[in-house]
Design an enzyme around this catalytic site. Structure first.
Site, PDB file in Angstrom:
ATOM      1  N   SER B  49       4.694   2.000   5.522  1.00  0.00           N
ATOM      2  CA  SER B  49       4.367   0.776   6.258  1.00  0.00           C
ATOM      3  C   SER B  49       4.238  -0.441   5.341  1.00  0.00           C
ATOM      4  O   SER B  49       4.181  -1.559   5.821  1.00  0.00           O
ATOM      5  CB  SER B  49       3.075   0.969   7.050  1.00  0.00           C
ATOM      6  OG  SER B  49       2.013   1.210   6.156  1.00  0.00           O
ATOM      7  N   HIS B  90      -2.969  -1.711   3.631  1.00  0.00           N
ATOM      8  CA  HIS B  90      -2.237  -2.787   4.304  1.00  0.00           C
ATOM      9  C   HIS B  90      -2.645  -4.135   3.739  1.00  0.00           C
ATOM     10  O   HIS B  90      -3.629  -4.246   2.995  1.00  0.00           O
ATOM     11  CB  HIS B  90      -2.476  -2.744   5.814  1.00  0.00           C
ATOM     12  CG  HIS B  90      -1.604  -1.733   6.516  1.00  0.00           C
ATOM     13  ND1 HIS B  90      -1.763  -1.420   7.837  1.00  0.00           N
ATOM     14  CD2 HIS B  90      -0.566  -0.972   6.077  1.00  0.00           C
ATOM     15  CE1 HIS B  90      -0.864  -0.506   8.187  1.00  0.00           C
ATOM     16  NE2 HIS B  90      -0.130  -0.207   7.124  1.00  0.00           N
ATOM     17  N   ASP B 115      -2.723  -4.593  12.822  1.00  0.00           N
ATOM     18  CA  ASP B 115      -3.370  -3.281  12.833  1.00  0.00           C
ATOM     19  C   ASP B 115      -4.371  -3.038  13.961  1.00  0.00           C
ATOM     20  O   ASP B 115      -5.020  -1.996  13.967  1.00  0.00           O
ATOM     21  CB  ASP B 115      -4.101  -3.061  11.497  1.00  0.00           C
ATOM     22  CG  ASP B 115      -3.120  -2.785  10.366  1.00  0.00           C
ATOM     23  OD1 ASP B 115      -1.929  -2.637  10.666  1.00  0.00           O
ATOM     24  OD2 ASP B 115      -3.552  -2.730   9.200  1.00  0.00           O
TER      25      ASP B 115
END
Lengths: 231, 172
Positions: B49, B90, B115
């Site tokens: 990701s 992230h 998210d």
């Protein structure tokens, strides 16, 4: 008794050294030396307290999580570092490969034996430090090939090993006169200063060579075999 | 080998040698943890990701202290979501407010959406305390071993077998 039941690989330097190191205390204790375990005990103490501290840290970290135990973990890490440094210092600075420390029952003389080997060289390097009761200390270094007391099959042969120690270290020789080999006299001849007459030198040279002959005729392999048969 | 067991001191010393290897590794990890103030100062990237910044298997080093400035938008952070015990790597993309109570939003560089879907039920943002560290350094690929081991458990058996074989074959 003369030849060990257990066999080791003669190509493994670690096996040669460990087996010999194990035989050393047995021999010295039999001569009336009382072994002291202080060095080992301090090392074990330091090591196990470090390990216990680590186990405790693991336990509280596992049960209470990181954030609530951060303060104690910081202290534990610092103490562990100190303990480990002390342990390293003890092993390198104090123990110095010591395999035996003992005091003789009657004379009170202290003996400390350090052993090591160099990589890829089957030579047992022994340093013996003896300290008499009144504090006089002497250091004796002996380098001997392991082949002197291991036979070709890898059995440890007790007698030549004991002779090696008794012959080369005065204190052990005094405690075990039976194992002192006559060839030891040769060393004494070498040490004498050369301010003698030519005739004397000749005489001593002849004497030396005859002793050498006597020694070489009885090769260690042969004598080991003989003893093997007896046992 | 056997003589070592007859002598309790020697046996104790041998066990200690093994114990100290384990405990030193653990204490080094804890030391790193305490210095970086993060419960898990080294993590392995498990998903794609964050591509192209990080690939699966990259090893990340985290720092969880705020000297001089707060954690700011643009930093790549690792955070934990309540109820899930897998940390997520992230990028921090939005920040509302200041200090501990600031509301933070994260998004994977390679994801199309932010998210909010990944957060716990009813949770729309994360806070500073959820973050276990910002990424300060990385080593590509070396963490892949751990991914392989967790995804193919039979590899663990193979590895243990090989280790056992080595121990049997070389007696030290």
């Amino acid at each position: 008794m003369a030849v060990s039941q257990e066999k080791i690989s003669v190509y493994s330097l670690a096996d040669l050294k460990n087996t010999t190191d194990d035989a050393l205390p047995v021999y010295l204790n039999s001569l009336g030396f009382v072994q002291s375990h202080t060095l080992t005990d301090v090392r074990l103490g330091l090591g196990y307290s470090a390990f216990a501290l680590c186990a405790a840290t693991f336990y509280w970290d596992y049960t209470y999580g990181f954030d609530s135990t951060k303060f104690y973990t910081t202290i534990a890490v610092a103490v562990y570092t100190i303990l480990n440094t002390a342990l390293t210092f003890w092993i390198w600075g104090v123990e110095k490969n010591t395999v035996y420390v003992g005091t003789h029952k009657t004379s009170g003389t202290k003996i400390q034996v350090q052993t090591k080997t160099d990589k890829f060289k089957a030579v047992y390097r022994v340093t013996v430090i003896t300290t008499t009761k009144d504090g006089k200390s002497t250091t004796k270094k002996v380098d001997k090939a392991f082949s002197g007391w291991f036979d070709a099959a890898g059995h440890f042969v007790t007698r030549p090993f004991q002779q090696m120690l008794a012959t080369n270290v005065e204190l052990i020789g005094q405690a075990d006169p039976k194992n002192v080999v006559v060839a030891a006299k040769k060393e004494k001849v070498d040490e004498v200063e050369d301010n003698r007459s030519m005739d004397d030198k000749w005489a001593s040279l002849l004497a030396e060579s005859s002793i050498e002959d006597a020694v070489t005729s009885g090769t260690p392999a042969k004598s080991a075999k003989k003893r093997g048969k007896k046992a | 080998m056997l003589s070592a067991l007859q002598n309790p001191r020697q046996a104790a010393a041998q066990i200690l040698n093994f114990g100290l290897i384990l405990s030193t590794a653990f204490m080094m990890w804890k030391g790193l943890s305490v210095i970086s103030d993060s419960p898990s100062p080294i993590v392995v990237v498990l998903s794609g990701s964050m591509e192209p910044a990080f690939q699966r298997g990259d090893l990340l080093f985290l720092w969880n202290r705020n000297f001089m400035e707060e954690t700011k938008v643009g930093e790549i952070v690792v955070y934990n979501v309540k109820g899930k015990n897998i940390p997520i790597v992230h990028r921090l993309v939005r920040k509302f407010g200041v200090g501990e109570a600031a509301k933070l939003l994260t998004k994977g560089d390679n994801n199309s959406a932010d998210d909010t879907e990944l957060y716990a039920k009813g949770q729309d943002y994360i806070e500073r305390k959820d973050i276990i560290g910002s990424v300060v350094a990385y080593i590509p690929f070396v963490g892949y071993v751990t991914i392989l081991l967790s995804e193919h458990p039979w590899l663990k058996t193979v590895m243990l077998g090989i280790m056992g074989l080595v121990v049997v074959l070389q007696r030290e």
